[in-house]
Design a protein around this motif. Structure first.
Motif, PDB file in Angstrom:
ATOM      1  N   ARG B  31       0.841  -1.199   0.000  1.00 19.84           N
ATOM      2  CA  ARG B  31       0.000   0.000   0.000  1.00 19.84           C
ATOM      3  C   ARG B  31       0.872   1.243   0.000  1.00 19.84           C
ATOM      4  O   ARG B  31       1.756   1.381   0.841  1.00 19.84           O
ATOM      5  CB  ARG B  31      -0.926   0.011   1.215  1.00 19.84           C
ATOM      6  CG  ARG B  31      -2.022  -1.017   1.148  1.00 19.84           C
ATOM      7  CD  ARG B  31      -3.116  -0.691   2.121  1.00 19.84           C
ATOM      8  NE  ARG B  31      -2.710  -0.891   3.497  1.00 19.84           N
ATOM      9  CZ  ARG B  31      -2.964  -1.996   4.204  1.00 19.84           C
ATOM     10  NH1 ARG B  31      -3.605  -2.990   3.633  1.00 19.84           N
ATOM     11  NH2 ARG B  31      -2.588  -2.075   5.452  1.00 19.84           N
ATOM     12  N   TYR B  33       0.643   5.624  -0.612  1.00 24.64           N
ATOM     13  CA  TYR B  33      -0.257   6.768  -0.641  1.00 24.64           C
ATOM     14  C   TYR B  33       0.515   7.995  -1.104  1.00 24.64           C
ATOM     15  O   TYR B  33       1.676   8.177  -0.759  1.00 24.64           O
ATOM     16  CB  TYR B  33      -0.810   7.041   0.771  1.00 24.64           C
ATOM     17  CG  TYR B  33      -1.439   5.838   1.442  1.00 24.64           C
ATOM     18  CD1 TYR B  33      -0.646   4.861   2.017  1.00 24.64           C
ATOM     19  CD2 TYR B  33      -2.818   5.693   1.504  1.00 24.64           C
ATOM     20  CE1 TYR B  33      -1.208   3.747   2.632  1.00 24.64           C
ATOM     21  CE2 TYR B  33      -3.395   4.587   2.126  1.00 24.64           C
ATOM     22  CZ  TYR B  33      -2.579   3.623   2.678  1.00 24.64           C
ATOM     23  OH  TYR B  33      -3.145   2.532   3.291  1.00 24.64           O
ATOM     24  N   TYR B  35       0.169  12.255  -1.094  1.00 30.64           N
ATOM     25  CA  TYR B  35      -0.529  13.392  -0.517  1.00 30.64           C
ATOM     26  C   TYR B  35       0.062  14.685  -1.064  1.00 30.64           C
ATOM     27  O   TYR B  35       1.238  14.751  -1.416  1.00 30.64           O
ATOM     28  CB  TYR B  35      -0.400  13.413   1.012  1.00 30.64           C
ATOM     29  CG  TYR B  35      -1.121  12.302   1.716  1.00 30.64           C
ATOM     30  CD1 TYR B  35      -0.474  11.107   1.996  1.00 30.64           C
ATOM     31  CD2 TYR B  35      -2.444  12.457   2.113  1.00 30.64           C
ATOM     32  CE1 TYR B  35      -1.130  10.078   2.650  1.00 30.64           C
ATOM     33  CE2 TYR B  35      -3.109  11.432   2.773  1.00 30.64           C
ATOM     34  CZ  TYR B  35      -2.441  10.243   3.034  1.00 30.64           C
ATOM     35  OH  TYR B  35      -3.095   9.238   3.683  1.00 30.64           O
ATOM     36  N   VAL B  48      -4.363   6.442  -3.618  1.00 25.84           N
ATOM     37  CA  VAL B  48      -4.084   5.262  -2.814  1.00 25.84           C
ATOM     38  C   VAL B  48      -3.811   4.123  -3.792  1.00 25.84           C
ATOM     39  O   VAL B  48      -4.662   3.796  -4.623  1.00 25.84           O
ATOM     40  CB  VAL B  48      -5.269   4.887  -1.900  1.00 25.84           C
ATOM     41  CG1 VAL B  48      -4.949   3.649  -1.079  1.00 25.84           C
ATOM     42  CG2 VAL B  48      -5.627   6.057  -0.995  1.00 25.84           C
ATOM     43  N   PHE B  88       3.979  14.349  -0.824  1.00 29.58           N
ATOM     44  CA  PHE B  88       4.511  13.300   0.045  1.00 29.58           C
ATOM     45  C   PHE B  88       4.018  11.934  -0.423  1.00 29.58           C
ATOM     46  O   PHE B  88       2.853  11.772  -0.787  1.00 29.58           O
ATOM     47  CB  PHE B  88       4.019  13.487   1.485  1.00 29.58           C
ATOM     48  CG  PHE B  88       4.555  14.691   2.179  1.00 29.58           C
ATOM     49  CD1 PHE B  88       3.832  15.875   2.210  1.00 29.58           C
ATOM     50  CD2 PHE B  88       5.779  14.641   2.826  1.00 29.58           C
ATOM     51  CE1 PHE B  88       4.321  16.993   2.867  1.00 29.58           C
ATOM     52  CE2 PHE B  88       6.279  15.759   3.490  1.00 29.58           C
ATOM     53  CZ  PHE B  88       5.546  16.933   3.506  1.00 29.58           C
ATOM     54  N   ASP B  92       2.821   1.898   4.180  1.00 33.68           N
ATOM     55  CA  ASP B  92       2.543   1.254   5.459  1.00 33.68           C
ATOM     56  C   ASP B  92       3.433   0.034   5.637  1.00 33.68           C
ATOM     57  O   ASP B  92       4.005  -0.480   4.688  1.00 33.68           O
ATOM     58  CB  ASP B  92       1.065   0.892   5.595  1.00 33.68           C
ATOM     59  CG  ASP B  92       0.704  -0.351   4.792  1.00 33.68           C
ATOM     60  OD1 ASP B  92      -0.452  -0.777   4.890  1.00 33.68           O
ATOM     61  OD2 ASP B  92       1.549  -0.887   4.078  1.00 33.68           O
ATOM     62  N   ARG B  93       3.552  -0.392   6.862  1.00 38.52           N
ATOM     63  CA  ARG B  93       4.466  -1.488   7.188  1.00 38.52           C
ATOM     64  C   ARG B  93       3.742  -2.823   7.033  1.00 38.52           C
ATOM     65  O   ARG B  93       3.404  -3.470   8.021  1.00 38.52           O
ATOM     66  CB  ARG B  93       4.974  -1.334   8.615  1.00 38.52           C
ATOM     67  CG  ARG B  93       5.915  -0.183   8.776  1.00 38.52           C
ATOM     68  CD  ARG B  93       6.419  -0.086  10.190  1.00 38.52           C
ATOM     69  NE  ARG B  93       7.253   1.082  10.381  1.00 38.52           N
ATOM     70  CZ  ARG B  93       7.726   1.487  11.552  1.00 38.52           C
ATOM     71  NH1 ARG B  93       7.441   0.806  12.635  1.00 38.52           N
ATOM     72  NH2 ARG B  93       8.480   2.555  11.641  1.00 38.52           N
ATOM     73  N   GLY B  95       0.704  -4.271   6.176  1.00 38.01           N
ATOM     74  CA  GLY B  95      -0.523  -4.690   6.852  1.00 38.01           C
ATOM     75  C   GLY B  95      -0.774  -3.997   8.167  1.00 38.01           C
ATOM     76  O   GLY B  95      -1.804  -4.217   8.788  1.00 38.01           O
ATOM     77  N   SER B  96       0.140  -3.160   8.590  1.00 35.05           N
ATOM     78  CA  SER B  96      -0.105  -2.428   9.840  1.00 35.05           C
ATOM     79  C   SER B  96      -0.747  -1.086   9.513  1.00 35.05           C
ATOM     80  O   SER B  96      -0.907  -0.710   8.361  1.00 35.05           O
ATOM     81  CB  SER B  96       1.200  -2.198  10.587  1.00 35.05           C
ATOM     82  OG  SER B  96       1.887  -1.095  10.032  1.00 35.05           O
ATOM     83  N   GLU B  97      -1.111  -0.370  10.555  1.00 32.45           N
ATOM     84  CA  GLU B  97      -1.684   0.948  10.352  1.00 32.45           C
ATOM     85  C   GLU B  97      -0.623   2.043  10.427  1.00 32.45           C
ATOM     86  O   GLU B  97      -0.939   3.215  10.409  1.00 32.45           O
ATOM     87  CB  GLU B  97      -2.750   1.228  11.414  1.00 32.45           C
ATOM     88  CG  GLU B  97      -4.003   0.384  11.289  1.00 32.45           C
ATOM     89  CD  GLU B  97      -3.802  -1.024  11.784  1.00 32.45           C
ATOM     90  OE1 GLU B  97      -4.561  -1.914  11.359  1.00 32.45           O
ATOM     91  OE2 GLU B  97      -2.873  -1.249  12.582  1.00 32.45           O
ATOM     92  N   LYS B  98       0.635   1.641  10.508  1.00 34.38           N
ATOM     93  CA  LYS B  98       1.691   2.610  10.755  1.00 34.38           C
ATOM     94  C   LYS B  98       2.278   3.087   9.443  1.00 34.38           C
ATOM     95  O   LYS B  98       3.135   2.439   8.856  1.00 34.38           O
ATOM     96  CB  LYS B  98       2.770   1.996  11.632  1.00 34.38           C
ATOM     97  CG  LYS B  98       2.243   1.567  12.995  1.00 34.38           C
ATOM     98  CD  LYS B  98       3.347   0.979  13.858  1.00 34.38           C
ATOM     99  CE  LYS B  98       2.789   0.554  15.209  1.00 34.38           C
ATOM    100  NZ  LYS B  98       3.833   0.000  16.099  1.00 34.38           N
ATOM    101  N   LEU B  99       1.834   4.240   9.003  1.00 31.04           N
ATOM    102  CA  LEU B  99       2.364   4.837   7.781  1.00 31.04           C
ATOM    103  C   LEU B  99       3.704   5.496   8.039  1.00 31.04           C
ATOM    104  O   LEU B  99       3.877   6.176   9.041  1.00 31.04           O
ATOM    105  CB  LEU B  99       1.403   5.888   7.249  1.00 31.04           C
ATOM    106  CG  LEU B  99       0.225   5.454   6.396  1.00 31.04           C
ATOM    107  CD1 LEU B  99      -0.504   6.671   5.858  1.00 31.04           C
ATOM    108  CD2 LEU B  99       0.669   4.566   5.254  1.00 31.04           C
ATOM    109  N   PHE B 101       6.223   8.203   6.235  1.00 29.40           N
ATOM    110  CA  PHE B 101       6.220   9.220   5.189  1.00 29.40           C
ATOM    111  C   PHE B 101       7.626   9.490   4.679  1.00 29.40           C
ATOM    112  O   PHE B 101       8.606   9.428   5.434  1.00 29.40           O
ATOM    113  CB  PHE B 101       5.653  10.528   5.733  1.00 29.40           C
ATOM    114  CG  PHE B 101       4.153  10.569   5.807  1.00 29.40           C
ATOM    115  CD1 PHE B 101       3.479   9.872   6.790  1.00 29.40           C
ATOM    116  CD2 PHE B 101       3.421  11.308   4.885  1.00 29.40           C
ATOM    117  CE1 PHE B 101       2.088   9.903   6.857  1.00 29.40           C
ATOM    118  CE2 PHE B 101       2.033  11.348   4.946  1.00 29.40           C
ATOM    119  CZ  PHE B 101       1.371  10.652   5.933  1.00 29.40           C
ATOM    120  N   GLY B 102       7.706   9.842   3.412  1.00 26.08           N
ATOM    121  CA  GLY B 102       8.919  10.417   2.883  1.00 26.08           C
ATOM    122  C   GLY B 102       9.047  11.866   3.333  1.00 26.08           C
ATOM    123  O   GLY B 102       8.130  12.417   3.943  1.00 26.08           O
TER     124      GLY B 102
END
Lengths: 112, 111
Positions: B31, B33, B35, B48, B88, B92-93, B95-99, B101-102
């Protein structure tokens, strides 16, 4: 639609003071997030929640606390403010992991 | 540790020109994203990308994802001044919710 609402927009704190950054969303999203953005950098995840009553640490949780008693609200608490917490804080929410997140307008916090 | 690198970090281009922003990431993820952030403003979700080979287009922007190469591109076609912003990518890692960012690419489109 209000979307994601953050308050306050600006705040100056003295070292050692505490405060709560408020975040409310009216989209019935399960997922909510708190990020901080330092100058010239991307966002770093502080805490997140996948639903009411469930929270977990992100990349930079030290010095912060959160709670999620309702679907709508996800406040971020700073207990003992430090200059290193000077940053812009963004709250975000999403329906799930695979769709876009909506961001609030940000809170610019300065600790002096 | 997942690392996300964008390049270039600064991009100045003339109206009407084409260019590509690159986003590389270090570990497996499905995944990605994109922005947009205007100065002093919040982030706006652009795309996405959920699978290898995904391509999405909106106006003059087109994003693609190659999970095998761990690379996403954001292509700008015939740039206009209104596209000036910081872009940007975030990954995500797995399957986790922890995005993660660059650092962002600050794009300036000059008349």
């Amino acid at each position: 639609n209000a979307g994601v609402t953050q308050t306050p927009k600006f705040r100056i704190l003295k070292i050692g003071q505490s405060m709560t950054l408020q975040c409310t969303q009216d989209m019935n999203h399960n997922y909510m997030y708190w990020y901080r953005q330092d100058p010239g950098m991307g966002l770093k995840l502080i805490y997140y929640s996948v639903g009411a009553g469930i929270t977990d640490k992100g990349e930079v949780p030290n010095g912060y606390n959160v709670s999620r008693s309702t679907t709508e609200d996800f406040p971020l608490r700073l207990e003992l403010a430090a200059p290193s917490q000077t940053s812009v804080y963004f709250c975000a929410s999403s329906y799930s992991q695979t769709v876009q997140a909506f961001f609030g307008q940000g809170t610019r916090l300065t600790v002096v | 540790e997942l690392k996300v690198e964008q390049n270039p970090l600064f991009l100045s281009m003339q109206e009407g020109k084409n260019y590509t922003i690159y986003c590389n990431y270090s570990t497996t993820s499905d995944r990605l994203y994109w922005y947009r952030q205007d100065p002093g403003k919040s982030l706006e979700s652009l795309f996405v990308l959920l699978s290898n080979g995904a391509v999405k287009q909106e106006g003059r922007l087109m994003a693609s994802l190659d999970t095998k190469a761990r690379l996403s591109t954001l292509h700008i076609t015939a740039a206009v001044h209104d596209l000036s912003a910081t872009y940007f990518c975030a990954v995500d890692r797995g399957g986790s919710e922890k995005l993660v960012f660059g650092k962002g690419t600050k794009l300036t489109v000059n008349p």
